[in-house]
Design a protein around this motif. Structure first.
Motif, mmCIF file in Angstrom:
data_model
loop_
_atom_site.group_PDB
_atom_site.id
_atom_site.type_symbol
_atom_site.label_atom_id
_atom_site.label_comp_id
_atom_site.label_asym_id
_atom_site.label_seq_id
_atom_site.Cartn_x
_atom_site.Cartn_y
_atom_site.Cartn_z
ATOM 1 N N ASN A 284 -4.875 10.035 8.050
ATOM 2 C CA ASN A 284 -4.732 10.654 6.732
ATOM 3 C C ASN A 284 -6.034 10.672 5.939
ATOM 4 O OD1 ASN A 284 -4.525 8.024 5.500
ATOM 5 N ND2 ASN A 284 -2.409 8.023 6.205
ATOM 6 N N GLU B 71 1.572 4.221 -2.807
ATOM 7 C CA GLU B 71 1.299 5.638 -2.543
ATOM 8 C C GLU B 71 2.499 6.501 -2.928
ATOM 9 O OE1 GLU B 71 -0.042 6.145 1.506
ATOM 10 O OE2 GLU B 71 -2.127 5.717 0.951
ATOM 11 N N HIS C 118 -4.972 7.424 -1.328
ATOM 12 C CA HIS C 118 -5.308 6.286 -0.471
ATOM 13 C C HIS C 118 -6.224 5.268 -1.152
ATOM 14 C CE1 HIS C 118 -5.753 4.007 3.184
ATOM 15 N NE2 HIS C 118 -7.046 3.954 2.914
ATOM 16 N N HIS D 241 0.832 -1.208 0.000
ATOM 17 C CA HIS D 241 0.000 0.000 0.000
ATOM 18 C C HIS D 241 0.865 1.254 0.000
ATOM 19 C CE1 HIS D 241 -3.734 2.268 1.194
ATOM 20 N NE2 HIS D 241 -2.819 3.111 1.617
ATOM 21 N N HIS E 32 2.456 10.179 3.566
ATOM 22 C CA HIS E 32 1.849 10.707 4.791
ATOM 23 C C HIS E 32 2.798 10.610 5.970
ATOM 24 C CE1 HIS E 32 -1.325 8.944 2.155
ATOM 25 N NE2 HIS E 32 -1.704 10.197 2.208
HETATM 26 MN MN LIG Z 1 -3.268 5.048 2.571
#
Ligand SMILES: [Mn+2]
Ligand SMILES: [Mn+2]
Ligand SMILES: [Mn+2]
Ligand SMILES: [Mn+2]
Lengths: 221, 221
Positions: A163, A82, A97, A78, A127
């Motif tokens: 976030n 990002e 996201h 993930h 983030h």
């Molecule tokens: Mn995320």
DNA sequence: AATGATTTTTAGAGTACCCTAAATATTTAT
DNA sequence: ATAAATATTTAGGGTACTCTAAAAATCATT
């Protein structure tokens, strides 16, 4: 191979236990996945043969090392995606996201190895969250909330606690991002808001809520 | 939104009708998706309310403009991701199809717009297949099979008819790739194999099967 | 036109995941 | 310790997708 649904359950359990220190209970999982408590119970029963977690009726669930391994790899994927979306494709941090939620389920070890190399083995996502390495180790960092800084203390923004899009867009609006410098000018007793000096130039009044959700690395003089 | 399964059905129907000139029949779809004919009939019945295609019992199926639009966008996404995997991540052309099969289902218009720009709006994928633009238009090209070239004719490899892994690896083995120069030295009558001069340096004997699956853009002198 | 081969559909059933409503267990407040 | 509130599970059922076996339709051959 685990289904996308299974992966989302494991990740949810990981995130909840990480935050709560203790077993993840049914309602928390249901809330996290926007599903019903009955569905969660059903799923936990069906999944419990697969050794991802320990489940005891009415007592919630916690991951086995196999489950932790799986959750960690999902978080790795993930966060790497990002980074790709922001650094390479030019998305802003509030847009990535949901796309990464999909990309994290693509199944290919070689893909993640190559993506990681292509991105230069990043340690943190857009983030400020740490990206576990291939062995699952997170690089932790000394960070405190902006709220916890004393008057006159200085630091740099290194992350956000939540976030969610509204908060990130709120920060965009004030031009606050990772790397932004912060100095505390004063704490306002009345509502716990704070006056801060941003990037040595702009004076801002930030709410208690915002200050509790901003992570700062203190500048030690 | 269409499920991943639905998307795969629409894409299969598109590819079959494109190749066959005519309706896609049940067995062809079943073979393409590695599923049973009974499942296909079931799915076609359930899906036929959604206006992606016309279905008449025992007569096969063909896409509506809505279905063609959807299939084209999927092919666009598939091929753009293949370019990304090869050009940016360094995969070889025989490794990318299965990964792109997954990536093509990620749902985000903005993602494809940005990916396309990042890749420089490529017109062809790593196998030489045209990438439809955002409006669905394919850039076609004058190409013929290597087999169809006469003795002494020259050209450049621009594509492969089938991009199955064994064929691509066979080409890797002979160092044949997109852009490789070919000149016909002779046709062997016995088994229709061909003697060719590769990149002006290496003489090779290629089977009829290989020559029929290689697309060449002729060099006009 | 009839027969056999092939293709397609139907019948019946299974798995994965989800739901609401009702029952039961646990926790909290009195 | 009991009652009320809350959390969790069970009961019963639904949709999406899949399968095998059998029935029916279409196609091919004579
Ligand atoms: Mn995320
Ligand atoms: Mn993140
Ligand atoms: Mn492909
Ligand atoms: Mn391709």
């Amino acid at each position: 191979m685990a289904s996308e649904t299974e992966e989302n359950y494991i990740k949810a359990i990981f995130k909840i236990t990480e935050k709560n220190q203790g077993a993840a209970n049914t309602n928390a999982i249901a809330a996290h996945l926007s599903t019903s408590a009955a569905s969660v119970t059903d799923m936990l029963k069906r999944l419990s043969s697969k050794d991802y977690f320990h489940y005891e009726k009415y007592k919630g669930v916690y991951l086995t090392s196999k489950g932790i391994e799986m959750a960690t790899q999902l978080i790795r994927k993930h966060r790497l995606w990002e980074v790709f979306l922001v650094d390479k494709l030019g998305f802003s941090w509030d847009q990535v996201h949901d796309i990464a939620e999909q990309l994290e389920h693509v199944d290919s070890d070689e893909l993640i190895i190559k993506l990681d190399a292509y991105l230069g083995h990043p340690k943190y996502d857009p983030h400020g969250d740490p990206i576990p390495n291939a062995e699952g180790k997170f690089t932790l960092r000394n960070q405190v909330t902006l709220q916890s800084l004393e008057k006159n203390e200085k630091g740099t923004v290194v992350g956000v606690r939540e976030n969610d899009t509204p908060f990130l867009q709120y920060l965009n609006h004030f031009n606050i991002k990772l790397g932004t410098k912060m100095q505390v000018l004063s704490h306002i007793d009345y509502d716990h808001s704070m006056k801060v000096l941003v990037d040595d130039t702009v004076e801002l009044l930030l709410s208690h809520k915002a200050c509790s959700n901003l992570f700062i690395k203190k500048t030690t003089l």
